[in-house]
Motif scaffolding. Structure first.
Motif, mmCIF file in Angstrom:
data_model
loop_
_atom_site.group_PDB
_atom_site.id
_atom_site.type_symbol
_atom_site.label_atom_id
_atom_site.label_comp_id
_atom_site.label_asym_id
_atom_site.label_seq_id
_atom_site.Cartn_x
_atom_site.Cartn_y
_atom_site.Cartn_z
ATOM 1 N N ARG A 23 0.836 -1.098 0.324
ATOM 2 C CA ARG A 23 -0.010 0.159 -0.160
ATOM 3 C C ARG A 23 1.290 1.060 0.066
ATOM 4 O O ARG A 23 0.684 2.322 -0.350
ATOM 5 N N PHE A 24 2.130 1.023 0.874
ATOM 6 C CA PHE A 24 3.139 2.631 0.977
ATOM 7 C C PHE A 24 3.632 2.230 -0.186
ATOM 8 O O PHE A 24 3.542 3.780 -0.926
ATOM 9 N N THR A 25 3.681 1.469 -1.106
ATOM 10 C CA THR A 25 4.764 1.450 -2.645
ATOM 11 C C THR A 25 3.513 2.489 -3.367
ATOM 12 O O THR A 25 4.387 2.910 -4.338
ATOM 13 N N ARG A 27 1.633 4.379 -3.545
ATOM 14 C CA ARG A 27 1.195 5.559 -3.445
ATOM 15 C C ARG A 27 2.648 6.579 -4.472
ATOM 16 O O ARG A 27 2.374 7.199 -4.987
ATOM 17 N N PHE A 28 4.063 5.850 -4.366
ATOM 18 C CA PHE A 28 4.378 6.324 -4.982
ATOM 19 C C PHE A 28 4.696 5.571 -6.318
ATOM 20 O O PHE A 28 4.784 6.065 -7.623
ATOM 21 N N GLU A 30 2.035 5.402 -7.945
ATOM 22 C CA GLU A 30 0.574 6.032 -8.959
ATOM 23 C C GLU A 30 1.136 7.968 -9.084
ATOM 24 O O GLU A 30 1.220 8.047 -10.198
ATOM 25 N N ALA A 31 2.674 8.035 -7.990
ATOM 26 C CA ALA A 31 3.348 8.822 -8.323
ATOM 27 C C ALA A 31 3.516 8.915 -9.629
ATOM 28 O O ALA A 31 4.118 10.358 -10.369
ATOM 29 N N HIS A 199 6.266 10.724 1.029
ATOM 30 C CA HIS A 199 4.990 10.108 1.449
ATOM 31 C C HIS A 199 5.468 9.672 3.001
ATOM 32 O O HIS A 199 6.516 9.259 3.108
ATOM 33 N N TYR A 201 5.322 6.646 5.488
ATOM 34 C CA TYR A 201 4.668 5.784 5.690
ATOM 35 C C TYR A 201 4.018 5.760 7.161
ATOM 36 O O TYR A 201 4.688 6.205 8.267
#
Length: 259
Positions: A23-25, A27-28, A30-31, A199, A201
């Protein structure tokens, strides 16, 4: 061979990685996706896909996606999502078994940076990118991210005499945007644009009840004694105070280059 260069290591870690890091990775990922335009006609390759944060996000745009990784366990996680426009193949990113100039966009989100020959990985990415297409690479800053970053900071505070985890060579080599750009140009891309993206974590303090699940992928954890592990957990709790979630700001560099 370093642990992170071994496919068996990632096979064993795949489910834990999916639970704690995906879920954390994402976000990157999607960026990175936001920096180029994909359509339903786009052919996308995700090199060293891991549990598929980029591949699955790209597929949701309607693009046709091939997700590759040298770890069958990681590939199984991507395939289990069951998206009809995502194909998966076990493959070494340093020697892609794919035709030249066959993808409109080639991504590697925290993947190629783990390769023993990461420069070869970048060259392979460029080779399979169509003229006019894009190569997109994400790397962490030099101290890593998320629980790896937190553990490194705590170890330095509590046990300064202990050597910390050695980061992959590429993470050090690509830490400066100018150096990152030069390596992409050397691989055959041009006009690289590099941005820092941060972002948090979000470490749930309740996860400290199972610290081996939370931290177990890091040598900075597995190399500690039980007493030292308890000291680390106490330090995390102290940093969190009354909060149920401890944010760990983590910064990546995302590069977009043209073929």
């Amino acid at each position: 061979m370093k642990e992170y260069e071994n496919a068996d290591h990632w096979d064993k870690a795949a489910r834990t990685y999916q639970q704690t890091a995906h879920r954390f990775t994402a976000r990157f990922a999607e960026a990175a996706l936001a920096r180029i335009a994909l359509t339903r006609e786009s052919d996308v390759l995700d090199v060293a896909t891991g549990t598929g944060a980029l591949a699955l996000a790209a597929a949701r745009t309607g693009a046709k996606v091939l997700a590759t990784d040298f770890s069958p366990g990681m590939i199984a996680c991507v395939a289990a999502a069951g998206l009809p426009n995502v194909d998966t193949r076990v493959m070494d990113g340093q020697a892609l078994d794919l035709p030249d100039e066959s993808f409109d966009a080639v991504f590697s989100i925290f993947g190629v940076i783990m390769f023993p020959d990461w420069r070869k990985g970048l060259v392979e990415m460029r080779r399979v990118t169509r003229p006019g297409g894009y190569g997109v690479v994400a790397t962490w800053q030099s101290q890593g991210a998320a629980t790896f970053l937190l553990l490194g900071q705590i170890r330095q505070k509590l046990f300064p005499e202990l050597a910390g985890m050695t980061m992959p060579e590429a993470v050090q080599a690509l830490n400066d945007p100018g150096d990152f750009a030069r390596e992409l140009i050397a691989a055959g891309y041009h006009d690289p644009q590099i941005e820092a993206v941060t972002h948090d974590y979000l470490l749930e303090i309740s996860a400290l009840d199972e610290p081996d699940t939370l931290f177990g992928m890091s040598p900075d954890w597995t190399s500690l004694s039980d007493v030292d592990k308890a000291a680390v957990i106490a330090e995390v709790r102290q940093r969190a105070g009354d909060r149920s979630i401890l944010p760990i700001p983590s910064t990546a560099l995302i590069a977009v280059a043209k073929r």
